[in-house]
Design a protein around this motif. Sequence first.
Motif, PDB file in Angstrom:
ATOM      1  N   ASP A   1     -45.647 -36.078  10.788  1.00  0.00           N
ATOM      2  CA  ASP A   1     -44.613 -37.074  11.048  1.00  0.00           C
ATOM      3  C   ASP A   1     -44.539 -38.135   9.956  1.00  0.00           C
ATOM      4  N   THR A   2     -45.456 -38.072   8.986  1.00  0.00           N
ATOM      5  CA  THR A   2     -45.514 -39.114   7.969  1.00  0.00           C
ATOM      6  C   THR A   2     -45.416 -38.600   6.540  1.00  0.00           C
ATOM      7  N   ARG A   3     -45.592 -37.306   6.346  1.00  0.00           N
ATOM      8  CA  ARG A   3     -45.584 -36.783   4.982  1.00  0.00           C
ATOM      9  C   ARG A   3     -44.839 -35.451   4.926  1.00  0.00           C
ATOM     10  N   GLY A   4     -44.059 -35.274   3.856  1.00  0.00           N
ATOM     11  CA  GLY A   4     -43.434 -33.989   3.609  1.00  0.00           C
ATOM     12  C   GLY A   4     -41.964 -33.922   3.993  1.00  0.00           C
ATOM     13  N   ILE A   5     -41.372 -32.784   3.667  1.00  0.00           N
ATOM     14  CA  ILE A   5     -39.934 -32.578   3.862  1.00  0.00           C
ATOM     15  C   ILE A   5     -39.550 -32.593   5.328  1.00  0.00           C
ATOM     16  N   GLY A   6     -40.434 -32.102   6.211  1.00  0.00           N
ATOM     17  CA  GLY A   6     -40.113 -32.080   7.628  1.00  0.00           C
ATOM     18  C   GLY A   6     -39.937 -33.475   8.196  1.00  0.00           C
ATOM     19  N   ALA A   7     -40.864 -34.369   7.878  1.00  0.00           N
ATOM     20  CA  ALA A   7     -40.769 -35.750   8.353  1.00  0.00           C
ATOM     21  C   ALA A   7     -39.544 -36.440   7.781  1.00  0.00           C
ATOM     22  N   ALA A   8     -39.245 -36.156   6.517  1.00  0.00           N
ATOM     23  CA  ALA A   8     -38.089 -36.788   5.860  1.00  0.00           C
ATOM     24  C   ALA A   8     -36.779 -36.373   6.521  1.00  0.00           C
ATOM     25  N   ARG A   9     -36.621 -35.082   6.781  1.00  0.00           N
ATOM     26  CA  ARG A   9     -35.342 -34.652   7.360  1.00  0.00           C
ATOM     27  C   ARG A   9     -35.201 -35.094   8.817  1.00  0.00           C
ATOM     28  N   ARG A  10     -36.315 -35.190   9.536  1.00  0.00           N
ATOM     29  CA  ARG A  10     -36.225 -35.691  10.905  1.00  0.00           C
ATOM     30  C   ARG A  10     -35.822 -37.170  10.906  1.00  0.00           C
TER      31      ARG A  10
END
Length: 441
Positions: free
Chosen positions: A57-66
Amino acid sequence: MKKVTYLLLLFTAVITAQTDLKIYDIIDEVSADRIKADVKTLTEFGTRNTFSDTISDTRGIGAARRWIKAEFNKISENCNNCLNVFYQKDLVTTEMSNRVPHDAYVVNVVAVQKGTKYPNRYIIMSGDIDSRNSDGSNFTKDAPGANDNASGMAGTIEAARVLSKYQFESSIIYVGLSGEEQGLFGGAGLAKYAKDKGWDIIGILNNDMIGNITGVDGVVDNRAFRIFSEPVPANETDRQRRMRRFYGGEVDGISRQLARYVHKTTKTYMPEMNPMMIYRLDRFGRGGHHRPFNDLGFAGIRIMEAHENYTQQHQDIRTENGIKYGDTFEHVNFPYAKKLTAVNAINLASLAWAPAAPEVVGIGGIVEASAKLKWSAVEGAKGYKIYWRDTTSPTWDNSRYVETTEFTLEGIVIDNFFFGVAAVGENGHESMVVFPNKIMR
């Protein structure tokens, strides 16, 4: 009778010369502070490499797009659910490119603001979600991507905040695209999605790096920006190619007309800015997320800063010989990013408030001292503007407003100029100019 005629002429002159005061409101409403806050948030995900962590939830593309999706949802809540927010994704595999380190879904975040009258007609603003370091395939090392391209993504979110307060006849799409650094995968996926859905796309304004004013060449400029556009569609037919040879149009494709539209709107409402139309698809030998749309026959341009600093692009964060490398937060100029966001917003609004462009524009007048034009009627158009320019001019410099669908420009020799027609709405907003696509004998 003379008085009535005079009043009608005066009314016509006002309609064709007016500016829309709402456009100035849109410019004023764009916030540099909100863009700054969004860029800061995006850089704090550490890396947004397309193939980075999707669980954290704090690092990476997944957290960014969410987070981007959540921001679009907040905007929608504040405009009575005026945005339809969703993910659009496609699987990419290692067989597709040596830049793909492992199979993964490339996920775009899409927010659609539906038009009140023409919901299937779309104008798109995009920014890229993903970032990279010196090795584009390294998805674990830090890649804050502040200017490239948190600036374009933040600008897209901010445009949605501002324009969601208004209603438009045509639809506007705000989108964060992924997979740009590994091969323009996100743009290719959304362009195909649009084609499959039968979307009528006016064009895409691709924003890639809109926050740097200090160039590696030493130039500091907070007013100039570049508009890249291809000359003619990549999918033009042999017949269209043959017509160009005899009738002209080598620099008059739909993307070039979109570039001219942005240039004109900017000079009208933001005369302090210096838009530079670059007659090239993109930077020399390079690419951007408008290209996949161009490949499928859609109009698309790239809007970006005029002066790049290559020490801050695609670089690991480090210091060498006194030079700080890396695309970090402190290098972004937010008042400038605000200006380029406003450039996008006013063009999105102008096109979404305008009628459609004429589908067919015919031209004739061979061996005559006049140019004859005839075009298809456009629903919702009050009138039309016939444009013409010297064949060496980059911009449409002369115009004549009419309320018919055919007109003869007496004394204008067809051999010496290029011509086009735009539709004009009751509100004074114009469509893009359409270069003649039919010859009248």
